[in-house]
Design a protein around this motif. Structure first.
Motif, mmCIF file in Angstrom:
data_model
loop_
_atom_site.group_PDB
_atom_site.id
_atom_site.type_symbol
_atom_site.label_atom_id
_atom_site.label_comp_id
_atom_site.label_asym_id
_atom_site.label_seq_id
_atom_site.Cartn_x
_atom_site.Cartn_y
_atom_site.Cartn_z
ATOM 1 N N ALA A 58 4.564 -16.897 -11.440
ATOM 2 C CA ALA A 58 3.697 -17.987 -11.898
ATOM 3 C C ALA A 58 2.950 -18.663 -10.757
ATOM 4 C CB ALA A 58 4.521 -19.010 -12.671
ATOM 5 N N GLY A 59 3.561 -18.781 -9.590
ATOM 6 C CA GLY A 59 2.926 -19.482 -8.483
ATOM 7 C C GLY A 59 1.945 -18.655 -7.679
ATOM 8 N N LEU A 60 1.818 -17.368 -7.994
ATOM 9 C CA LEU A 60 0.926 -16.500 -7.213
ATOM 10 C C LEU A 60 -0.525 -16.895 -7.435
ATOM 11 C CD1 LEU A 60 1.005 -13.951 -5.346
ATOM 12 C CD2 LEU A 60 0.245 -12.706 -7.361
ATOM 13 N N GLU A 61 -1.246 -17.112 -6.332
ATOM 14 C CA GLU A 61 -2.646 -17.500 -6.414
ATOM 15 C C GLU A 61 -3.593 -16.444 -5.858
ATOM 16 O OE1 GLU A 61 -2.924 -21.252 -4.441
ATOM 17 O OE2 GLU A 61 -1.655 -22.263 -5.914
ATOM 18 N N ALA A 62 -3.148 -15.661 -4.874
ATOM 19 C CA ALA A 62 -4.056 -14.736 -4.204
ATOM 20 C C ALA A 62 -3.409 -13.376 -3.954
ATOM 21 C CB ALA A 62 -4.510 -15.326 -2.870
ATOM 22 N N ILE A 63 -4.228 -12.345 -4.106
ATOM 23 C CA ILE A 63 -3.821 -10.974 -3.817
ATOM 24 C C ILE A 63 -4.800 -10.452 -2.771
ATOM 25 C CG2 ILE A 63 -3.468 -8.655 -4.751
ATOM 26 C CD1 ILE A 63 -3.037 -10.052 -7.512
ATOM 27 N N GLY A 64 -4.291 -10.079 -1.606
ATOM 28 C CA GLY A 64 -5.138 -9.677 -0.489
ATOM 29 C C GLY A 64 -5.754 -8.293 -0.648
ATOM 30 N N GLU A 65 -6.728 -8.030 0.212
ATOM 31 C CA GLU A 65 -7.401 -6.733 0.222
ATOM 32 C C GLU A 65 -6.390 -5.606 0.418
ATOM 33 O OE1 GLU A 65 -10.561 -6.661 3.076
ATOM 34 O OE2 GLU A 65 -11.428 -8.521 2.307
ATOM 35 N N GLY B 104 -8.540 -9.745 -3.668
ATOM 36 C CA GLY B 104 -9.335 -9.159 -2.596
ATOM 37 C C GLY B 104 -9.927 -7.805 -2.945
ATOM 38 N N GLU B 105 -10.880 -7.412 -2.132
ATOM 39 C CA GLU B 105 -11.556 -6.126 -2.301
ATOM 40 C C GLU B 105 -10.548 -4.983 -2.250
ATOM 41 O OE1 GLU B 105 -15.010 -3.518 -0.077
ATOM 42 O OE2 GLU B 105 -14.783 -5.628 0.408
ATOM 43 N N ASN B 106 -10.657 -4.082 -3.202
ATOM 44 C CA ASN B 106 -9.771 -2.915 -3.277
ATOM 45 C C ASN B 106 -8.291 -3.284 -3.292
ATOM 46 O OD1 ASN B 106 -11.824 -0.872 -3.320
ATOM 47 N ND2 ASN B 106 -12.173 -1.310 -1.166
ATOM 48 N N ALA B 107 -7.958 -4.423 -3.890
ATOM 49 C CA ALA B 107 -6.568 -4.854 -3.958
ATOM 50 C C ALA B 107 -5.718 -3.864 -4.748
ATOM 51 C CB ALA B 107 -6.469 -6.241 -4.586
ATOM 52 N N MET C 21 0.833 -1.195 0.000
ATOM 53 C CA MET C 21 0.000 0.000 0.000
ATOM 54 C C MET C 21 0.875 1.256 0.000
ATOM 55 S SD MET C 21 -3.147 0.855 2.462
ATOM 56 C CE MET C 21 -4.108 2.321 2.269
ATOM 57 N N SER C 22 0.564 2.173 -0.897
ATOM 58 C CA SER C 22 1.248 3.465 -1.045
ATOM 59 C C SER C 22 2.678 3.351 -1.572
ATOM 60 C CB SER C 22 1.231 4.247 0.274
ATOM 61 O OG SER C 22 -0.096 4.502 0.663
ATOM 62 N N HIS C 23 3.062 2.214 -2.114
ATOM 63 C CA HIS C 23 4.376 2.044 -2.745
ATOM 64 C C HIS C 23 4.436 2.960 -3.973
ATOM 65 C CE1 HIS C 23 7.777 0.055 -4.679
ATOM 66 N NE2 HIS C 23 8.001 -0.581 -3.547
#
Length: 105
Positions: free
Chosen positions: A32-39, A60-63, A21-23
């Motif tokens: 390739a192995g990434l399955e999920a991106i959090g809120e 996720g919401e507002n990811a 966040m804010s980067h």
């Protein structure tokens, strides 16, 4: 940090809530192995380009904070493509689409 690009390495399967966040990066390359991106994982990051592989199956919401210049670079018939279409996000198809099959589970 002031890095212009974020590259996550193989072995990363999820990006946690508020991770970047804010980067200040302008692009991110997802492994390739990434399955999920959090809120809120990349919220308030003014990304220009997001490069997906084929395995993301949860966002996720507002990811993301999606600006008018944000483009998702993704493969067809993936969760990322469906997410982009559902949220009005500009996207570009990667790879040879003539040789890919399947759909979104």
């Amino acid at each position: 940090t002031n890095a212009k690009s974020i590259t996550l390495h193989d072995g990363v399967t999820a990006i946690g809530y508020y991770a970047f966040m804010s980067h200040k990066a302008k692009e991110i390359h997802l492994p390739a192995g990434l399955e999920a991106i959090g809120e809120y994982a990349l919220y308030s990051v003014l990304l220009r380009d997001v490069y997906f592989d084929k395995n993301v199956n949860q966002i996720g919401e507002n990811a993301f904070y999606i600006g008018r210049s944000t483009t998702f670079h993704l493969y067809p018939n993936t969760y990322a493509q469906q997410y982009a279409m559902d949220n009005g996000i500009k996207y570009e198809i990667l790879g040879n689409i003539d040789n890919l099959e399947g759909g979104i589970d």
